[in-house]
Scaffold this motif. Structure first.
Motif, PDB file in Angstrom:
ATOM      1  N   TYR A 160       0.858  -1.187   0.000  1.00 20.44           N
ATOM      2  CA  TYR A 160       0.000   0.000   0.000  1.00 20.44           C
ATOM      3  C   TYR A 160       0.887   1.227   0.000  1.00 20.44           C
ATOM      4  CZ  TYR A 160       0.866   0.383   5.085  1.00 20.44           C
ATOM      5  OH  TYR A 160       1.453   0.508   6.323  1.00 20.44           O
ATOM      6  N   VAL A 161       0.326   2.386  -0.307  1.00 23.45           N
ATOM      7  CA  VAL A 161       1.088   3.628  -0.358  1.00 23.45           C
ATOM      8  C   VAL A 161       0.414   4.696   0.489  1.00 23.45           C
ATOM      9  CG1 VAL A 161       2.195   3.287  -2.606  1.00 23.45           C
ATOM     10  CG2 VAL A 161      -0.095   4.269  -2.522  1.00 23.45           C
ATOM     11  N   GLU A 162       1.231   5.629   0.934  1.00 27.06           N
ATOM     12  CA  GLU A 162       0.722   6.798   1.652  1.00 27.06           C
ATOM     13  C   GLU A 162       1.558   8.000   1.267  1.00 27.06           C
ATOM     14  OE1 GLU A 162       1.063   5.687   5.742  1.00 27.06           O
ATOM     15  OE2 GLU A 162       3.229   5.955   5.813  1.00 27.06           O
ATOM     16  N   GLU A 163       0.985   9.187   1.419  1.00 26.82           N
ATOM     17  CA  GLU A 163       1.738  10.402   1.129  1.00 26.82           C
ATOM     18  C   GLU A 163       2.905  10.500   2.091  1.00 26.82           C
ATOM     19  OE1 GLU A 163      -0.634  13.912   1.055  1.00 26.82           O
ATOM     20  OE2 GLU A 163      -1.792  13.285  -0.716  1.00 26.82           O
ATOM     21  N   THR A 164       4.097  10.723   1.559  1.00 26.05           N
ATOM     22  CA  THR A 164       5.304  10.734   2.391  1.00 26.05           C
ATOM     23  C   THR A 164       5.256  11.830   3.442  1.00 26.05           C
ATOM     24  OG1 THR A 164       6.575   9.875   0.522  1.00 26.05           O
ATOM     25  CG2 THR A 164       7.820  10.865   2.320  1.00 26.05           C
ATOM     26  N   PRO A 170      -3.201   8.652  -0.551  1.00 27.13           N
ATOM     27  CA  PRO A 170      -2.900   9.492  -1.711  1.00 27.13           C
ATOM     28  C   PRO A 170      -4.075   9.612  -2.680  1.00 27.13           C
ATOM     29  CG  PRO A 170      -1.870   7.360  -1.954  1.00 27.13           C
ATOM     30  CD  PRO A 170      -2.466   7.383  -0.579  1.00 27.13           C
ATOM     31  N   VAL A 171      -4.045  10.690  -3.446  1.00 28.08           N
ATOM     32  CA  VAL A 171      -5.025  10.883  -4.507  1.00 28.08           C
ATOM     33  C   VAL A 171      -4.295  10.905  -5.843  1.00 28.08           C
ATOM     34  CG1 VAL A 171      -6.626  12.146  -3.052  1.00 28.08           C
ATOM     35  CG2 VAL A 171      -4.895  13.404  -4.322  1.00 28.08           C
ATOM     36  N   ALA A 172      -5.007  10.611  -6.902  1.00 27.27           N
ATOM     37  CA  ALA A 172      -4.408  10.576  -8.236  1.00 27.27           C
ATOM     38  C   ALA A 172      -4.153  11.986  -8.751  1.00 27.27           C
ATOM     39  CB  ALA A 172      -5.330   9.836  -9.200  1.00 27.27           C
ATOM     40  N   SER A 173      -3.163  12.118  -9.616  1.00 24.09           N
ATOM     41  CA  SER A 173      -2.877  13.394 -10.261  1.00 24.09           C
ATOM     42  C   SER A 173      -4.040  13.809 -11.150  1.00 24.09           C
ATOM     43  CB  SER A 173      -1.620  13.286 -11.134  1.00 24.09           C
ATOM     44  OG  SER A 173      -0.468  13.196 -10.359  1.00 24.09           O
ATOM     45  N   ARG A 174      -4.046  15.093 -11.475  1.00 27.51           N
ATOM     46  CA  ARG A 174      -5.015  15.613 -12.436  1.00 27.51           C
ATOM     47  C   ARG A 174      -4.960  14.804 -13.731  1.00 27.51           C
ATOM     48  NH1 ARG A 174      -2.545  21.496 -12.248  1.00 27.51           N
ATOM     49  NH2 ARG A 174      -0.978  20.381 -11.002  1.00 27.51           N
ATOM     50  N   ASN A 175      -6.116  14.542 -14.309  1.00 26.08           N
ATOM     51  CA  ASN A 175      -6.266  13.901 -15.624  1.00 26.08           C
ATOM     52  C   ASN A 175      -5.983  12.400 -15.645  1.00 26.08           C
ATOM     53  OD1 ASN A 175      -6.893  16.377 -17.081  1.00 26.08           O
ATOM     54  ND2 ASN A 175      -4.738  16.917 -16.817  1.00 26.08           N
ATOM     55  N   VAL A 176      -5.455  11.843 -14.560  1.00 23.79           N
ATOM     56  CA  VAL A 176      -5.119  10.429 -14.558  1.00 23.79           C
ATOM     57  C   VAL A 176      -6.376   9.558 -14.644  1.00 23.79           C
ATOM     58  CG1 VAL A 176      -4.282   8.556 -13.086  1.00 23.79           C
ATOM     59  CG2 VAL A 176      -2.866  10.570 -13.453  1.00 23.79           C
ATOM     60  N   VAL A 177      -7.334   9.796 -13.783  1.00 19.71           N
ATOM     61  CA  VAL A 177      -8.556   8.991 -13.763  1.00 19.71           C
ATOM     62  C   VAL A 177      -9.311   9.131 -15.076  1.00 19.71           C
ATOM     63  CG1 VAL A 177     -10.819   8.732 -12.683  1.00 19.71           C
ATOM     64  CG2 VAL A 177      -8.780   8.978 -11.250  1.00 19.71           C
ATOM     65  N   GLN A 178      -9.430  10.356 -15.589  1.00 20.27           N
ATOM     66  CA  GLN A 178     -10.139  10.572 -16.850  1.00 20.27           C
ATOM     67  C   GLN A 178      -9.443   9.858 -18.004  1.00 20.27           C
ATOM     68  OE1 GLN A 178     -13.208  12.177 -16.842  1.00 20.27           O
ATOM     69  NE2 GLN A 178     -13.279  11.178 -18.855  1.00 20.27           N
ATOM     70  N   SER A 179      -8.110   9.845 -17.974  1.00 17.60           N
ATOM     71  CA  SER A 179      -7.358   9.145 -19.022  1.00 17.60           C
ATOM     72  C   SER A 179      -7.684   7.656 -19.029  1.00 17.60           C
ATOM     73  CB  SER A 179      -5.852   9.330 -18.805  1.00 17.60           C
ATOM     74  OG  SER A 179      -5.475  10.670 -18.963  1.00 17.60           O
ATOM     75  N   ILE A 180      -7.840   7.084 -17.843  1.00 18.94           N
ATOM     76  CA  ILE A 180      -8.176   5.663 -17.735  1.00 18.94           C
ATOM     77  C   ILE A 180      -9.581   5.403 -18.286  1.00 18.94           C
ATOM     78  CG2 ILE A 180      -8.649   3.802 -16.073  1.00 18.94           C
ATOM     79  CD1 ILE A 180      -6.340   4.977 -14.369  1.00 18.94           C
ATOM     80  N   PHE A 181     -10.532   6.290 -17.977  1.00 12.51           N
ATOM     81  CA  PHE A 181     -11.898   6.120 -18.474  1.00 12.51           C
ATOM     82  C   PHE A 181     -11.994   6.359 -19.982  1.00 12.51           C
ATOM     83  CE2 PHE A 181     -13.433   6.956 -13.985  1.00 12.51           C
ATOM     84  CZ  PHE A 181     -13.927   5.672 -13.810  1.00 12.51           C
ATOM     85  N   ASP A 182     -11.162   7.252 -20.506  1.00 13.04           N
ATOM     86  CA  ASP A 182     -11.200   7.573 -21.934  1.00 13.04           C
ATOM     87  C   ASP A 182     -10.459   6.559 -22.802  1.00 13.04           C
ATOM     88  OD1 ASP A 182     -12.637   9.850 -21.367  1.00 13.04           O
ATOM     89  OD2 ASP A 182     -10.917  11.222 -21.493  1.00 13.04           O
ATOM     90  N   LEU A 201      -1.424   1.361  -8.863  1.00  9.69           N
ATOM     91  CA  LEU A 201      -2.742   0.729  -8.840  1.00  9.69           C
ATOM     92  C   LEU A 201      -3.410   0.790  -7.474  1.00  9.69           C
ATOM     93  CD1 LEU A 201      -1.709  -0.229 -11.577  1.00  9.69           C
ATOM     94  CD2 LEU A 201      -2.567  -2.520 -11.046  1.00  9.69           C
ATOM     95  N   VAL A 202      -2.610   0.830  -6.389  1.00 13.61           N
ATOM     96  CA  VAL A 202      -3.217   0.852  -5.047  1.00 13.61           C
ATOM     97  C   VAL A 202      -3.574   2.262  -4.581  1.00 13.61           C
ATOM     98  CG1 VAL A 202      -2.172  -1.324  -4.331  1.00 13.61           C
ATOM     99  CG2 VAL A 202      -0.938   0.811  -3.910  1.00 13.61           C
ATOM    100  N   ILE A 203      -3.326   3.277  -5.411  1.00 11.60           N
ATOM    101  CA  ILE A 203      -3.925   4.584  -5.142  1.00 11.60           C
ATOM    102  C   ILE A 203      -5.425   4.394  -5.367  1.00 11.60           C
ATOM    103  CG2 ILE A 203      -4.108   6.979  -5.927  1.00 11.60           C
ATOM    104  CD1 ILE A 203      -1.159   6.780  -6.809  1.00 11.60           C
ATOM    105  N   PRO A 204      -6.255   4.620  -4.344  1.00 13.38           N
ATOM    106  CA  PRO A 204      -7.675   4.233  -4.430  1.00 13.38           C
ATOM    107  C   PRO A 204      -8.402   4.690  -5.691  1.00 13.38           C
ATOM    108  CG  PRO A 204      -7.138   4.860  -2.197  1.00 13.38           C
ATOM    109  CD  PRO A 204      -5.917   5.153  -3.010  1.00 13.38           C
ATOM    110  N   GLU A 205      -8.201   5.947  -6.113  1.00 13.85           N
ATOM    111  CA  GLU A 205      -8.905   6.444  -7.295  1.00 13.85           C
ATOM    112  C   GLU A 205      -8.491   5.707  -8.563  1.00 13.85           C
ATOM    113  OE1 GLU A 205      -9.639  11.105  -7.009  1.00 13.85           O
ATOM    114  OE2 GLU A 205      -7.607  10.555  -6.412  1.00 13.85           O
ATOM    115  N   ILE A 206      -7.205   5.349  -8.657  1.00  7.72           N
ATOM    116  CA  ILE A 206      -6.727   4.638  -9.845  1.00  7.72           C
ATOM    117  C   ILE A 206      -7.254   3.213  -9.859  1.00  7.72           C
ATOM    118  CG2 ILE A 206      -4.676   3.766 -11.023  1.00  7.72           C
ATOM    119  CD1 ILE A 206      -3.199   6.280 -10.182  1.00  7.72           C
ATOM    120  N   GLY A 207      -7.213   2.551  -8.709  1.00  6.12           N
ATOM    121  CA  GLY A 207      -7.757   1.200  -8.617  1.00  6.12           C
ATOM    122  C   GLY A 207      -9.236   1.161  -8.973  1.00  6.12           C
TER     123      GLY A 207
END
Length: 325
Positions: A160-164, A170-182, A201-207
């Motif tokens: 798992y990951v956490e913000e250092t 952690p949250v995904a960078s801008r445009n990352v989630v939309q890129s996956i959906f597109d 992948l274990v960043i919750p929004e990306i997963g």
């Protein structure tokens, strides 16, 4: 015809090989790059000036750029051991760090540098904050930091990951989630299973996006097992671990190298982290519900076994074309 949208997720030295081949094709290419590296130059820079580690981003930037070979050599130049505080730092890492400070974030720096280097495609860090990777082993030990994971003896149960800086989820960078959906097609790897692919992948929004996307998900399975991570792993073990982390069988197709790696070829001193060739378990793969494509994806180079970027690229495009018929 519209260009197929292909998203590649990972880090390390694996995905640049694939990206360099895909960028030459008629596709819309996006790279989502892991940001959990805490070793070497990247580790020193993220500790010194609180930035996203630049090393994996640097390699992806070069792979997706049409910069002349001479510029690439400058960007990749690494200061030698006698250079004091600069020792071990690639010039490109320092440039990314400097532009990050100038533009306020590594995310902004990479968007600027993709224009500067005429990059074919988009590059996004998986998160805009540096992340710390944790590996929880079967014996219960929680090892913190990517660079320390291989030192612990035993089998990894999950990561798992956490913000250092904050320890927050952690949250995904801008445009990352939309890129996956597109995307039409999403490619995972090749690369270290626990330290290059899963940290994104274990960043919750990306997963969650990978579980919900309509895109076909392709996993490029590693050729060799890796010390401290995937010792004694078969190809089905790699897929099983990915599915377990996202709690869903989300991978559609697995690309497997079927060409034997000559044991006498591997330089065990130069590539001491790689152990033996990943074994095949087709029964286990079918149990994971994936389509299996086996081919000669092997490239022997400099005493090591690597993926042939062109061969993998051709298979990815073939899958994408078949999907859109």
């Amino acid at each position: 015809m519209k260009k197929p949208k292909i998203v590649v997720i990972g880090g390390g030295t694996g995905i640049p090989v694939i990206l360099n081949s895909l960028r030459r094709e008629n596709v819309e290419l996006t790279a989502i790059v892991t940001v959990a590296d805490d070793g070497g130059s990247s580790g020193k820079l993220r500790s010194a000036i609180d930035i996203v580690p630049p090393g994996d981003l640097r390699n992806v930037l070069i792979a997706m750029s049409d910069m002349p070979r001479f510029y690439e050599k400058i960007f990749q130049y690494r200061f030698n051991e006698a250079d004091g505080p600069l020792s071990g730092h690639p010039l490109g890492n320092l440039i990314i760090a400097g532009v990050s400070e100038m533009r306020g974030s590594t995310y902004n720096a990479i968007q600027m540098l993709t224009q500067f280097f005429h990059t074919d495609g988009k590059i996004y860090p998986a998160s805009e904050k540096a992340l710390t990777l944790h590996a929880v082993f079967k014996d219960g030990f929680d090892i913190e930091g990517e660079s320390h994971i291989a030192e612990h003896k035993g089998l990894i149960d999950h990561v798992y990951v956490e913000e250092t800086a904050t320890g927050k989820v952690p949250v995904a960078s801008r445009n990352v989630v939309q890129s996956i959906f597109d995307a039409d097609t999403i490619v995972l790897g090749p690369g270290s299973l626990f330290t290059s692919i899963l940290p994104s992948l274990v960043i919750p929004e990306i997963g969650e996006a990978l579980r919900k996307t309509q895109a076909k998900v392709i996993y490029v399975c590693n050729i060799m097992t890796q010390r401290g991570e995937t010792e004694h792993f078969s190809d089905s073990d790699h897929v099983r671990v990915l599915h377990e982390h996202l709690k869903m069988k989300f991978i559609d197709t697995v690309l497997i190298n079927g060409e034997p790696v000559p044991k006498e070829y591997m330089n065990s001193n130069k590539f001491d982290e790689y152990l033996v060739q990943v074994t095949h378990d087709f029964k286990g793969l079918k149990k994971e519900g994936v389509r299996i494509i086996t081919n000669n994806f092997l490239e022997l180079r400099n005493g090591g076994a690597f993926h042939n970027g062109k061969a993998v690229c051709e298979e990815i495009l073939r899958i994408n074309e078949y999907r859109n018929k």
